[in-house]
Design a protein around this motif. Structure first.
Motif, mmCIF file in Angstrom:
data_model
loop_
_atom_site.group_PDB
_atom_site.id
_atom_site.type_symbol
_atom_site.label_atom_id
_atom_site.label_comp_id
_atom_site.label_asym_id
_atom_site.label_seq_id
_atom_site.Cartn_x
_atom_site.Cartn_y
_atom_site.Cartn_z
ATOM 1 N N GLU A 79 0.898 -1.031 0.143
ATOM 2 C CA GLU A 79 -0.243 0.126 0.006
ATOM 3 C C GLU A 79 0.985 1.309 -0.037
ATOM 4 O O GLU A 79 0.679 2.012 -0.781
ATOM 5 C CB GLU A 79 -0.767 -0.105 1.267
ATOM 6 C CG GLU A 79 -1.994 1.109 1.292
ATOM 7 C CD GLU A 79 -3.103 1.143 2.231
ATOM 8 O OE1 GLU A 79 -3.155 0.259 2.906
ATOM 9 O OE2 GLU A 79 -3.578 2.163 2.581
ATOM 10 N N MET A 83 1.774 3.671 -3.308
ATOM 11 C CA MET A 83 1.394 5.108 -3.201
ATOM 12 C C MET A 83 2.366 5.955 -3.513
ATOM 13 O O MET A 83 2.281 7.053 -4.225
ATOM 14 C CB MET A 83 0.732 5.568 -1.756
ATOM 15 C CG MET A 83 -0.572 4.972 -1.512
ATOM 16 S SD MET A 83 -1.095 4.930 0.337
ATOM 17 C CE MET A 83 -0.940 7.017 0.450
ATOM 18 N N HIS A 414 5.308 9.086 0.600
ATOM 19 C CA HIS A 414 4.344 8.306 0.680
ATOM 20 C C HIS A 414 4.844 6.993 1.430
ATOM 21 O O HIS A 414 4.074 6.115 2.204
ATOM 22 C CB HIS A 414 3.378 7.989 -0.258
ATOM 23 C CG HIS A 414 2.624 9.215 -0.762
ATOM 24 N ND1 HIS A 414 1.470 9.543 -0.258
ATOM 25 C CD2 HIS A 414 3.212 10.095 -1.763
ATOM 26 C CE1 HIS A 414 0.956 10.546 -0.755
ATOM 27 N NE2 HIS A 414 2.091 10.958 -1.607
ATOM 28 N N ALA A 442 -2.771 8.903 -9.147
ATOM 29 C CA ALA A 442 -2.062 9.841 -8.722
ATOM 30 C C ALA A 442 -2.365 11.230 -9.365
ATOM 31 O O ALA A 442 -2.418 11.373 -10.536
ATOM 32 C CB ALA A 442 -0.586 9.608 -8.460
ATOM 33 N N PHE A 447 -1.752 10.270 -4.068
ATOM 34 C CA PHE A 447 -2.418 9.139 -4.465
ATOM 35 C C PHE A 447 -3.683 9.188 -4.567
ATOM 36 O O PHE A 447 -4.646 9.790 -3.424
ATOM 37 C CB PHE A 447 -1.928 8.174 -3.378
ATOM 38 C CG PHE A 447 -2.716 6.561 -3.795
ATOM 39 C CD1 PHE A 447 -2.409 5.924 -4.960
ATOM 40 C CD2 PHE A 447 -3.517 6.180 -3.070
ATOM 41 C CE1 PHE A 447 -3.053 4.696 -5.238
ATOM 42 C CE2 PHE A 447 -4.179 5.077 -3.190
ATOM 43 C CZ PHE A 447 -3.744 4.244 -4.454
#
Lengths: 464, 464, 464, 464
Positions: A79, A83, A414, A442, A447
């Protein structure tokens, strides 16, 4: 939702022209000088790319996300990594599967894939590390390569007694790779030399991060390159030297090429813009800049850029491997050999290469796209689905604002990591919109996509 | 007449897929998996390309046609040269304009273009030789490059006191080239060394063609390469080393690249498949194999093929320069320095590279297309009009029969020359149909086209 | 007066032992473990060398003393130069004869020799610069080499339109050198490149001494080396590359050696211990550090020391060429191209090499002697008269105090120059007594000898 | 019996002069222009050396005599080997002690020395092979080096699972060598690569001696060199690459030198005059020419000679290892991997180097002496006792007839082997008298000396 991108200047590894792009489903379906919106479905989203550049989605051929290490784990999951990648313009990752020395390859593949599948927002594939080569492993590796769509191996010459193969197994593995058309990526540092050097330095009380480079000088890397290339010469296998950091290693690869060895060279972002003085900073700050091969003397940067400009180096990756400064890097406070390796840049790569490569004139826009996207797709069997902008390709696109000026910081990255090796560095240019398979994931560094939407890209062997 | 080509396997520098191609006017207008003939004009000619490969038309970046030499002239004109080129699959030529030392550049350009325009069946362009660099020449060269569409120069380091520039003029010329974005192609042999060696050998009674190579050994060529590269390093000019024949020269170019020099390397057909023993044949037979740089020791071939496979060498040309064995080559019966230079292969190049490169596995199909077509188009500013198969490109196409087996002979070559350096050599594969701007110009080795249909391709400067 | 030196540790290029040395007349007549003074003439001077090293007198194969330049002249004459050389331990000089482009060689030889003969306290010889090669010059050069005992030539590739030869003349000269057994020393920088670069930099307003290095980067020197080596390969002549300053030039020479070229390499003191940052100092201070080839990036020093340790570089000279900072160097205040070239070290060489080479362990004592004395004697035909310690050799000896610690300064240097490039540098070790042909000429840094006692050493050709 | 040698031209690594030599006891005691026999003992033997050259006794730094192999043994003992060596002019041998993998070093040293002591007529020493490096071995190796006078080790990178060390042990051994001043000689081929290649070739039915070279191509040797050099760079140890056979290996060594590695290079006779076509001869004749590294492509010879001329290669040995064609070489009739390795030349080396090196002009007389005698003495700590002609040195002398013309044959060789790899080869020049420690041991190719008179030469460590 269909997307129409109008008026952008399309830049590929070979082309530079202005046209409209229409994406429907997961692919690019039309590229025309001027697409009339009236011919499109009503729900079509329109993006005005006037004044912008449009690149094929960037590919990072060398990342670590799930990375167990000495009882801890690199701090990103798919995740946060997705991002970060997408915020920077990278739409496809190839992650290293890094099993332990006794793990079964298939189990490792499943473990890594299971980490990725639910959380990936980027598309992804793997390089399969070969750390054992007994009959069981051999059979599973064959299956992973040919049935699971992972026709690229990774081998370490570097990690002694742990993850490296004997020369006998290396020869056998390369022989199998040649037979199956698999390319073998390799970390070319000699494990035992480094181990001996580390022991010596530590015995001399040289324990800080500034001793990481002296424990593995350029001769060690060049030696590894020569060794791998000789093995490839004998077996005919196609090889890919990851994170090549210095002139002697580049020359070793070129020598091999003139002897007919099929070898490709990868540089990674840190070696292009950082040098070993970063790892020599006081107060353990240097630990942030510990990776392997280590940051080198500054003069090697010019060689790497020159080799990129002449297409001698094919690709730029990151070797992203995020370990927090507090709680992870500091495992090595007393001894540099325990500092987890990595200088993360999964998000920063495109902007830093654009700033330090394109804007300085070291490489042109086509080389930028080629090294950051197209060559990775071609070498690793994803082209032209990835790495190009054409009708039929996946709608992985980066709309790039060439005029943006900003500053890198851990605050805007991120990745889950607690520091940014490029804190405060100015950049010019960034991804203003990033599409993966036809969806905007994005915008302006943020994101805006869907976790779990990323797909495992099955690849075919091509290196016969 | 529109043309539909069905069922061929399309091979470009990057792609390999099967589709139908439709050409209308001078361009490719559709490429689709299956084009329904019912949607096409009734007069459309259909070509069944099932079982065939389709390549972009080959480009020969290094030929001589109009070539005055010691009171004689190379024996082709644009009619015979076009026929030969097309029979082999070559659809675009770049010819060297070779003025005398006092000729005005513009007059030379006009002279060469006037020879080509009425007789060319291929498309063509020129490299403009720079043999003087006084203010008048400088101004005309600027015009030729920027207004007449000829943004590539040629310079000799080789012909002493005649066609070579002083180092002062070379520096100034490269400086202008950098400013205007012109690429400078160069013949890298040191003129004065060769002159001295020739005098010495002749004085020793060494007069036969076997002494041509010893009069200009590899050190002479490598010296020229080093010199040119140093000049390019100082001026920033982009350079292209023509007909690189040996390992020391290739290494000199690679060294330069790692220093950041923008240099491209060309090999030519003869150095890839012939060696110096050919020029050592008795009864003056060796004279057929006299060119410069000379044929080398056989071991250099492997280096050239290795460099091609790794894309270190970008292009393959011919240096076609046809002089009859009887009446021209024999001007040098008594002294090898008077043998006109040239080993013609304008027709043979594609089949010989296919036979000795692709079928032996030394290079793959993409490298074949890249080296024989695409790179020439890209480096010399004709891409993607030339060098690729895509909608919008010129309909220059080669439909290739990979299974054809035949034998090369002067009897089947269209060049006006009276011998064939490859007489009796077996080949596998040949062009079965060759289109130039949408018209079939050759079939199964025979010219079926239109003399005079060829066009001067105006190019733009890209080497800034 | 006979001299007995007792108890010293004798160090030659090959030997290391303790013995007494007795010198009578101009030669060494006895070397024995223990010489009983009772067996010697009563007037014998005794020198106790216990705790000292004894070296053969150092030879500087590359100096300028009489050096007209732009209306001025280098500021030493043979008196000051001899005093400086002897104070440092150098007992033989080889000076460059530098005639103007139209001067007759024999007249130049006479001019230079007339300057030396009355004032020299060291022994001396010359390298004869070849700046013209017409029949008259050719004949005189032959006489100078064979009748006057000067069998070594010097050639410039560097000084455009003035002192350099055309390639045609260079080839002819090397051919004659091979025939006569003459070694050709060469300054390997390409004249025209440098000229063009200087013009460009000045036009850009880059006028300070810091632009001297960029006007002649390493590529220029390497190009010169490649060119000279190619010429030597063709002619068979033996060559000696003076003041080689950088890795690319050393590699060029090594490449040539593996091709069978008879090439020797000289380094000079400044390139071993200084780097280009010295020439970048503010307030025109950098002018003190302008010489050609220029001081380089510091990394090249390690290459030169490594090449010395492996005997790849044969000799260390100085290229001594003294121009005052005030009144001479400042001729170039407005434009670096007018700064007279030279970083004098005729006195400092032995102590600096001992301090920075021997004491740091970069080279051993034998290599020190070999590079600073023996090889110069062997290469230039003075061995074993010079360059060794043995019965029958000239009694040129340096008694060295390895424990002396001091500081270099213009105040203690005997050269007439008004600055010292090594002002304030600490040294360890110095010549405590220096003998030339059996007479003590210097003690503890002071000249105590006889002006005019130095002899022209006639040499024989050996380079067939 | 004292010996007076009159009127010879004395040639050493550095000198060339005519003088008389008087030897008394085991040493040279006088060298003078003219020694009056009346001043000498009545029993003095006089040798007229007018028209002859006098060399220091040749040293062979790389021989095998006692060599157990697969249940058999090389066919010389110290008697036959001494006779052969002396007949050719070699007066000192350094033999490899080759224990099995579990043998204790001290026992091996005793075994080898016991074989030599009673039978040697030459002087001799050993290189001590390191095939295990456990604490016991470590301690014994230290004793052998420092107490028994054997300060040179030998290490194999080549013999897999048998005689090679792990990289860990290699690093530790080199570290100890550096500490003790021991030089490490090394056979630089990678064992596991060769093993894998052998298995593959045999599996393909490639069993003849012509497959020996393809099983260990130049890349394998260069890889070994790079590896050893990198290890030496890290540890500071001094290394000596034995029997370097090809350009890539020489270049690897030179690269290391420029990085400051203390490396010396040895060539051996077979690689200088033979090429791989010898091993390709039919009817198993090729087996006579199987050694490792294997005979190479002919082009490498020129590189080796060039490197010798430039003193890049320091020494010439033989790697003498005699196995009979019948009964030993034919153990490998069915499979080349079982052919005992060796191309003996202990007797032929001086005459072949003189014939193919000196007389062709490839090297001069001084280089001949340096490579065949002096450098071995200097590198291995026997200088100036051995390797030079001077008062005090051992009276090991070769009186050489430069005009002798003859032919090599098994009939005139003293080695016990049943064939001569140089059968029928013409030579010019041979040893007419050979003295070892003051006694004539050979005359005109015949042994006339005393078996058992040879001495073990104790050496001191010098490689700190």
């Amino acid at each position: 939702m269909p997307i129409l991108i109008t008026g952008g200047r399309i830049i590929t590894a070979t082309d530079d022209y202005t046209a409209d792009i229409y994406c429907e489903g997961e692919s690019i379906t039309r590229i025309e000088p001027c697409i009339d919106p009236a011919t499109l479905p009503a729900e079509t989203e329109c993006i005005d790319a006037g004044g912008r550049l449009i690149f094929p989605g960037f590919i990072d051929p060398h990342v670590h996300i799930h990375l167990p290490f000495m009882g801890t784990n690199a701090c990103d999951d798919y995740e946060t990594a997705s991002m970060a990648a997408l915020a920077g313009g990278t739409t496809t990752l190839i992650e290293m599967i890094c099993p332990g020395p006794t793990d079964e390859p298939m189990a490792a593949f499943e473990e890594w894939n299971n980490k990725a599948a639910p959380l990936a927002a980027v598309d992804y594939s793997f390089h399969m590390s070969v750390v054992r080569f007994d009959p069981l492993a051999r059979e599973q590796l064959r299956q992973i390569a040919t049935e699971r769509g992972i026709p690229s191996f990774k081998v370490f010459l570097a990690y002694k007694g742990a993850l490296d193969l004997s020369d006998e197994d290396l020869f056998a593995m390369l022989t199998m790779a040649k037979e199956l058309g698999i390319i073998v990526t390799a970390h070319c540092e000699n494990a035992e030399m480094i181990d001996a050097m580390q022991q010596r330095l530590l015995a001399e009380g040289k324990t800080g991060p500034e001793w990481h480079e002296p424990s593995r000088p350029t001769a060690v890397e060049a030696d590894g390159l020569h060794h791998l290339a000789a093995m490839a010469e004998l077996t005919g296998a196609h090889i890919y030297a990851v994170h090549t950091s210095c002139e002697p290693a580049v020359r070793a690869a070129l020598d091999a090429r003139l002897r007919g060895v099929n070898i490709w060279i990868e540089a990674v972002l840190p070696h292009l813009v950082l040098d070993k003085t970063y790892a020599e900073q006081a107060e353990f700050e240097g630990a942030k800049f510990v990776m392997s091969p280590p940051l080198r003397d500054k003069r090697h940067q010019a060689v790497l850029w020159g080799a990129l400009a002449g297409r001698t180096i094919s690709t730029i990756g990151t070797d992203h491997a995020p370990f927090n400064f507090h709680g992870q890097k500091d495992m090595g406070t007393d001894t540099f050999t325990k500092i987890p390796n990595g200088i993360p840049s999964i998000q920063e790569r495109p902007a830093l290469i654009y700033t330090h490569g394109v804007r300085t004139g070291r490489i042109d826009l086509h080389t930028f796209v080629d090294a950051c996207s197209t060559q990775a797709a071609r070498i690793f069997g994803m082209y032209p689905r990835k790495g190009d902008i054409r009708v039929g390709s996946d709608a992985d696109l980066v709309i790039w604002d060439p005029d943006y000026k900003g500053t890198l910081s851990v605050k805007t990255s991120h990745s889950a990591i607690d520091y940014n090796g490029f804190e405060g560095w100015p950049i010019q240019g960034r991804a203003s919109s990033v599409l993966v398979s036809g969806e905007v994931q994005a915008r302006d560094g943020e994101f805006v996509g869907t976790i779990g939407r990323g797909r495992l890209i099955r690849r075919e062997p091509t290196h016969f």
